[in-house]
Design a protein around this motif. Sequence first.
Motif, PDB file in Angstrom:
ATOM      1  N   UNK A 283     -16.639  13.991 -13.579  1.00  0.00           N
ATOM      2  CA  UNK A 283     -15.427  13.217 -13.735  1.00  0.00           C
ATOM      3  C   UNK A 283     -15.715  11.751 -13.406  1.00  0.00           C
ATOM      4  N   UNK A 284     -14.993  10.883 -14.044  1.00  0.00           N
ATOM      5  CA  UNK A 284     -15.121   9.455 -13.782  1.00  0.00           C
ATOM      6  C   UNK A 284     -14.009   8.992 -12.867  1.00  0.00           C
ATOM      7  N   UNK A 285     -14.285   7.904 -12.175  1.00  0.00           N
ATOM      8  CA  UNK A 285     -13.247   7.293 -11.360  1.00  0.00           C
ATOM      9  C   UNK A 285     -12.236   6.625 -12.267  1.00  0.00           C
ATOM     10  N   UNK A 286     -10.976   6.746 -11.915  1.00  0.00           N
ATOM     11  CA  UNK A 286      -9.950   6.079 -12.708  1.00  0.00           C
ATOM     12  C   UNK A 286      -9.912   4.597 -12.340  1.00  0.00           C
ATOM     13  N   UNK A 287      -9.432   3.805 -13.256  1.00  0.00           N
ATOM     14  CA  UNK A 287      -9.278   2.379 -13.012  1.00  0.00           C
ATOM     15  C   UNK A 287      -8.333   2.138 -11.832  1.00  0.00           C
ATOM     16  N   UNK A 288      -7.289   2.946 -11.742  1.00  0.00           N
ATOM     17  CA  UNK A 288      -6.324   2.789 -10.643  1.00  0.00           C
ATOM     18  C   UNK A 288      -6.983   3.098  -9.297  1.00  0.00           C
ATOM     19  N   UNK A 289      -7.873   4.096  -9.252  1.00  0.00           N
ATOM     20  CA  UNK A 289      -8.567   4.428  -7.997  1.00  0.00           C
ATOM     21  C   UNK A 289      -9.511   3.292  -7.598  1.00  0.00           C
ATOM     22  N   UNK A 290     -10.197   2.709  -8.573  1.00  0.00           N
ATOM     23  CA  UNK A 290     -11.085   1.577  -8.284  1.00  0.00           C
ATOM     24  C   UNK A 290     -10.260   0.385  -7.794  1.00  0.00           C
ATOM     25  N   UNK A 291      -9.121   0.144  -8.431  1.00  0.00           N
ATOM     26  CA  UNK A 291      -8.237  -0.948  -7.995  1.00  0.00           C
ATOM     27  C   UNK A 291      -7.699  -0.678  -6.593  1.00  0.00           C
ATOM     28  N   UNK A 292      -7.379   0.574  -6.301  1.00  0.00           N
ATOM     29  CA  UNK A 292      -6.929   0.940  -4.963  1.00  0.00           C
ATOM     30  C   UNK A 292      -7.992   0.590  -3.928  1.00  0.00           C
ATOM     31  N   UNK A 293      -9.228   0.973  -4.185  1.00  0.00           N
ATOM     32  CA  UNK A 293     -10.329   0.674  -3.265  1.00  0.00           C
ATOM     33  C   UNK A 293     -10.530  -0.837  -3.142  1.00  0.00           C
ATOM     34  N   UNK A 294     -10.450  -1.551  -4.257  1.00  0.00           N
ATOM     35  CA  UNK A 294     -10.596  -3.010  -4.224  1.00  0.00           C
ATOM     36  C   UNK A 294      -9.572  -3.631  -3.275  1.00  0.00           C
ATOM     37  N   UNK A 295      -8.314  -3.235  -3.405  1.00  0.00           N
ATOM     38  CA  UNK A 295      -7.279  -3.811  -2.554  1.00  0.00           C
ATOM     39  C   UNK A 295      -7.444  -3.390  -1.092  1.00  0.00           C
ATOM     40  N   UNK A 296      -7.964  -2.190  -0.857  1.00  0.00           N
ATOM     41  CA  UNK A 296      -8.276  -1.798   0.520  1.00  0.00           C
ATOM     42  C   UNK A 296      -9.321  -2.748   1.108  1.00  0.00           C
ATOM     43  N   UNK A 297     -10.339  -3.076   0.310  1.00  0.00           N
ATOM     44  CA  UNK A 297     -11.381  -4.002   0.781  1.00  0.00           C
ATOM     45  C   UNK A 297     -10.842  -5.425   0.943  1.00  0.00           C
ATOM     46  N   UNK A 298      -9.875  -5.814   0.123  1.00  0.00           N
ATOM     47  CA  UNK A 298      -9.216  -7.116   0.302  1.00  0.00           C
ATOM     48  C   UNK A 298      -8.507  -7.140   1.652  1.00  0.00           C
ATOM     49  N   UNK A 299      -7.857  -6.034   1.996  1.00  0.00           N
ATOM     50  CA  UNK A 299      -7.208  -5.930   3.304  1.00  0.00           C
ATOM     51  C   UNK A 299      -8.210  -6.044   4.439  1.00  0.00           C
ATOM     52  N   UNK A 300      -9.377  -5.412   4.280  1.00  0.00           N
ATOM     53  CA  UNK A 300     -10.441  -5.530   5.290  1.00  0.00           C
ATOM     54  C   UNK A 300     -10.855  -6.985   5.442  1.00  0.00           C
ATOM     55  N   UNK A 301     -11.052  -7.669   4.319  1.00  0.00           N
ATOM     56  CA  UNK A 301     -11.441  -9.086   4.368  1.00  0.00           C
ATOM     57  C   UNK A 301     -10.381  -9.903   5.104  1.00  0.00           C
ATOM     58  N   UNK A 302      -9.118  -9.628   4.837  1.00  0.00           N
ATOM     59  CA  UNK A 302      -8.044 -10.340   5.520  1.00  0.00           C
ATOM     60  C   UNK A 302      -8.066 -10.115   7.022  1.00  0.00           C
ATOM     61  N   UNK A 303      -8.309  -8.880   7.434  1.00  0.00           N
ATOM     62  CA  UNK A 303      -8.390  -8.597   8.875  1.00  0.00           C
ATOM     63  C   UNK A 303      -9.579  -9.303   9.505  1.00  0.00           C
ATOM     64  N   UNK A 304     -10.717  -9.280   8.831  1.00  0.00           N
ATOM     65  CA  UNK A 304     -11.913  -9.930   9.381  1.00  0.00           C
ATOM     66  C   UNK A 304     -11.699 -11.438   9.506  1.00  0.00           C
ATOM     67  N   UNK A 305     -11.073 -12.040   8.501  1.00  0.00           N
ATOM     68  CA  UNK A 305     -10.779 -13.476   8.569  1.00  0.00           C
ATOM     69  C   UNK A 305      -9.869 -13.777   9.759  1.00  0.00           C
ATOM     70  N   UNK A 306      -8.875 -12.940   9.979  1.00  0.00           N
ATOM     71  CA  UNK A 306      -7.985 -13.153  11.117  1.00  0.00           C
ATOM     72  C   UNK A 306      -8.730 -13.024  12.441  1.00  0.00           C
TER      73      UNK A 306
END
Length: 124
Positions: free
Chosen positions: A1-24
Motif C-alpha cells: 500500500x502507498x501512503x496517502x497524500x493526506x497522511x503525508x500532509x498530516x505528518x508534514x504539519x506535525x513536523x511544522x508543529x515540532x519546528x514551532x516548539x523548538x523555535x519557542x
Amino acid sequence: MNRSTAAVANAFFLFVGVAGLIIQIVSGVPGFPDIPPGPFILGITGILVLTLAARFRPILFLGIVAPAFILVGALLEGSFWGRLADVGDFGPFTGTVLLIGGLIGAIACGGVAVSRAYRRTTVG
C-alpha cells in the motif's frame, strides 16, 4: 500500500508543529520544562504516520489525537495568545504561529486521511 497524500500532509504539519516548539524553546519562551514532551509527542507521531499508516490504518488516528492533545494543552495554558499578539518578538511569535498552524493543519489533514482510509468503496 502507498501512503496517502493526506497522511503525508498530516505528518508534514506535525513536523511544522515540532519546528514551532523548538523555535519557542530556543528563543527562550518561559514555562517549558527541561525536557518538553511536545516535540517528542508530535515528532514520533509524524514518524509513525509516515512509516506505519499505509499498513496499519489505526495509526492515522494518532495524527489527530496527538495534535489535538497539544492544542488543548496550549488553549488551557493560554500564554500563546500573548506571543501571537507580540509580532515584534520574532522568535516566540514565529514559533507560536508555526506550532498553532501546524497543529490545526495536522488535525485537518489527519481527519481527511482517516476519512479516506476508512471510506467504503461502492461497486457500480
